[in-house]
Scaffold this motif. Structure first.
Motif, PDB file in Angstrom:
ATOM      1  N   LEU A   8       0.834  -1.203   0.000  1.00  0.00           N
ATOM      2  CA  LEU A   8       0.000   0.000   0.000  1.00  0.00           C
ATOM      3  C   LEU A   8       0.870   1.255   0.000  1.00  0.00           C
ATOM      4  O   LEU A   8       0.549   2.235  -0.678  1.00  0.00           O
ATOM      5  CB  LEU A   8      -0.941   0.005   1.205  1.00  0.00           C
ATOM      6  N   ALA A   9       1.980   1.236   0.730  1.00  0.00           N
ATOM      7  CA  ALA A   9       2.888   2.391   0.752  1.00  0.00           C
ATOM      8  C   ALA A   9       3.464   2.650  -0.639  1.00  0.00           C
ATOM      9  O   ALA A   9       3.598   3.809  -1.059  1.00  0.00           O
ATOM     10  CB  ALA A   9       4.004   2.169   1.775  1.00  0.00           C
ATOM     11  N   LEU A  10       3.802   1.587  -1.364  1.00  0.00           N
ATOM     12  CA  LEU A  10       4.310   1.747  -2.726  1.00  0.00           C
ATOM     13  C   LEU A  10       3.231   2.305  -3.653  1.00  0.00           C
ATOM     14  O   LEU A  10       3.524   3.123  -4.537  1.00  0.00           O
ATOM     15  CB  LEU A  10       4.851   0.423  -3.258  1.00  0.00           C
ATOM     16  N   ALA A  11       1.989   1.883  -3.465  1.00  0.00           N
ATOM     17  CA  ALA A  11       0.885   2.426  -4.270  1.00  0.00           C
ATOM     18  C   ALA A  11       0.675   3.905  -3.953  1.00  0.00           C
ATOM     19  O   ALA A  11       0.473   4.721  -4.855  1.00  0.00           O
ATOM     20  CB  ALA A  11      -0.396   1.630  -4.014  1.00  0.00           C
ATOM     21  N   ARG A  12       0.759   4.258  -2.670  1.00  0.00           N
ATOM     22  CA  ARG A  12       0.615   5.677  -2.294  1.00  0.00           C
ATOM     23  C   ARG A  12       1.744   6.508  -2.898  1.00  0.00           C
ATOM     24  O   ARG A  12       1.516   7.613  -3.376  1.00  0.00           O
ATOM     25  CB  ARG A  12       0.591   5.814  -0.773  1.00  0.00           C
TER      26      ARG A  12
END
Length: 142
Positions: A8-12
């Protein structure tokens, strides 16, 4: 392999690279494969709105244009105002993106987990988002 929060951090992070001057809604996607590799994408809008590309479509395009990868195991999708991805209503892949993700999943015979980001993170599978999907397996081989 990385977990839900890292994906999720990479998507953000990917959402910060969105080109969204018309909607001002930045979307990021991260696709993780069984070998641990991750491919990200951000939405790219166009003045001719119908030509815009969703973040998932950008990521799938990168995967397939770079020789493809097998065994898609997880997907993270997030969106929101610039700098506020993951805050507010939960973002899920649109219908077109579900179909695009299905193409990659069917190539590897997988049913990836999909994490949809927002004030609440929803965990589901691609097959739950796109039941009875049409894909490469449905086409007759010449």
């Amino acid at each position: 392999m990385i977990g839900r929060d890292e994906l999720l951090a990479l998507a953000r992070e990917a959402s910060t690279r969105a080109y969204a001057p018309y909607s001002n809604f930045h979307v990021g996607a991260a696709l993780q494969f069984a070998d641990g590799s991750v491919v990200t994408g951000a939405n790219v809008e166009n003045a001719s709105y119908g030509l815009s590309l969703c973040a998932e479509t950008v990521a799938v395009g990168k995967v397939l244009s770079e020789g493809g990868r097998r065994d898609l195991v997880s997907v993270a999708v997030t969106g929101g105002a610039p700098g506020r991805a993951g805050q507010g209503a939960t973002v899920t892949p649109c219908g077109r993106c579900r179909q695009m993700l299905n193409e990659v999943a069917q190539l590897g015979g997988t049913d990836p987990v999909v994490w949809c980001d927002g004030d609440e993170v929803v965990e589901t599978t691609l097959s739950a988002l796109l039941p009875h999907a049409f894909g490469p397996a449905n086409l007759a081989k010449p």
